[in-house]
Motif scaffolding. Structure first.
Motif, PDB file in Angstrom:
ATOM      1  N   MET A   1       0.935  -1.151  -0.020  1.00  0.00           N
ATOM      2  CA  MET A   1      -0.085   0.051  -0.143  1.00  0.00           C
ATOM      3  C   MET A   1       1.000   1.261  -0.069  1.00  0.00           C
ATOM      4  N   ALA A   2       2.012   1.123   0.648  1.00  0.00           N
ATOM      5  CA  ALA A   2       2.944   2.444   0.859  1.00  0.00           C
ATOM      6  C   ALA A   2       3.386   2.560  -0.759  1.00  0.00           C
ATOM      7  N   ILE A   3       4.042   1.488  -1.310  1.00  0.00           N
ATOM      8  CA  ILE A   3       4.424   1.779  -2.708  1.00  0.00           C
ATOM      9  C   ILE A   3       3.363   2.211  -3.482  1.00  0.00           C
ATOM     10  N   LYS A   4       1.944   1.586  -3.423  1.00  0.00           N
ATOM     11  CA  LYS A   4       0.867   2.351  -4.234  1.00  0.00           C
ATOM     12  C   LYS A   4       0.852   3.899  -3.917  1.00  0.00           C
ATOM     13  N   ASN A   8       1.313   6.751  -6.953  1.00  0.00           N
ATOM     14  CA  ASN A   8       0.155   7.542  -7.342  1.00  0.00           C
ATOM     15  C   ASN A   8       0.911   9.039  -7.023  1.00  0.00           C
ATOM     16  N   SER A   9       1.456   9.378  -6.100  1.00  0.00           N
ATOM     17  CA  SER A   9       1.960  10.592  -5.712  1.00  0.00           C
ATOM     18  C   SER A   9       2.783  10.804  -6.761  1.00  0.00           C
TER      19      SER A   9
END
Length: 286
Positions: A1-4, A8-9
């Motif tokens: 989730m952190a990578i996602k 996105n950012s």
């Protein structure tokens, strides 16, 4: 989730002209890659012998031809695993890299409605309704349709939800439609006739066209805020709570209820909205 979240950012930074990392080529490549993957996924589903009903940026709706929802869940998980492997193999062959993507099975719809775009054969993007199968029973889910849109009147939202619930549970709808229109014209839903729409620019800037919410806002004078609440009356659009004429029920019937009903009724093969409500009374020639 952190990578996602980080990715996105990063896309937002790469696609913003104000950013020092602005790179439209890379930003476009990201979206093109997403489109490529979803198309390959749809092709893999079709090769597996199933029909793709609809797809958008990151999801696919697939008809596997299984009426039993419990068996459908089991088959969906098998399909997810097979399709994930197929897409990963295709990415490895095409780009020479290992796929880190994972296809996720989300839910099973016992019933599903995908309204068509007006004048088109395909469904509209992110506009659908379905009966989601769950352990606690089926649950009505609506995305992008009038029942969840802020610019629709409350009476339209009520009408669509109740109509879809009847259709998805195979209950008769003709009596409901007639009764709803009768109650609307009798004033039962007068508190639910309000539209709410935002002013996108100053009132004086509306010169070429004058939408209904602008007409209502001008009647408020300096008291008009950014969000205008108004009712369509026989005297035209008027601010909610400050009407001088009775509601224009014909407007709500023809512009709110009829489009909603006909988008559903056309799939049932019976009478349309006008026939149900007695609006069409032309006699046969023979």
């Amino acid at each position: 989730m952190a990578i996602k979240i980080l990715m996105n950012s990063l896309f937002g930074v790469l696609g913003s002209p104000a950013s020092r990392l602005f790179s439209p080529e890379v930003a476009n490549a990201i979206t093109r890659a997403g489109q490529h993957v979803i198309r390959r996924t749809a092709e893999a589903v079709r090769r597996a012998g199933h029909r793709v009903l609809y797809g958008d940026t990151d999801s696919l709706f697939v008809d596997i031809g299984e009426p039993d929802t419990t068996r459908a869940v089991a088959r969906a998980e098998e399909l997810r695993e097979a399709i994930s492997g197929s897409v990963a193999a295709e990415i490895a062959r095409t780009f020479g890299c290992e796929s880190r993507l994972e296809l996720e099975f989300e839910k099973v719809y016992a019933r599903f409605l995908l309204p068509e775009l007006r004048g088109a054969a395909q469904g509209s993007k992110k506009r659908y309704a379905g009966l989601v199968a769950g352990e606690g029973g089926d649950k009505l889910e609506i995305v992008g349709l009038e029942a969840v849109r802020r610019d629709a009147s409350a009476v339209a939202r009520r009408f669509q939800r109740e109509l879809l619930d009847l259709v998805f549970h195979d209950r008769p709808v003709e009596g409901f439609v007639r009764s709803f229109v009768t109650e609307l014209r009798a004033g039962r839903f007068d508190a639910e006739l309000v539209y709410k729409k935002a002013l996108r620019k100053p009132l004086g800037a509306y010169t070429k066209t004058t939408p209904p919410h602008v007409k209502a806002a001008r009647k408020l004078g300096g008291d008009a805020g950014r969000i205008v609440a108004y009712v369509i009356t026989r005297a035209g659009p008027e601010p909610a709570g400050q009407t001088t004429a009775p509601p224009d029920y014909d407007h709500y019937v023809s512009q709110q209820l009829k489009p909603i009903a006909d988008a559903v009724l056309r799939w049932l093969g019976g009478a349309d909205f006008d026939e149900m409500t007695g609006a069409r009374r032309q006699l046969s020639l023979f």
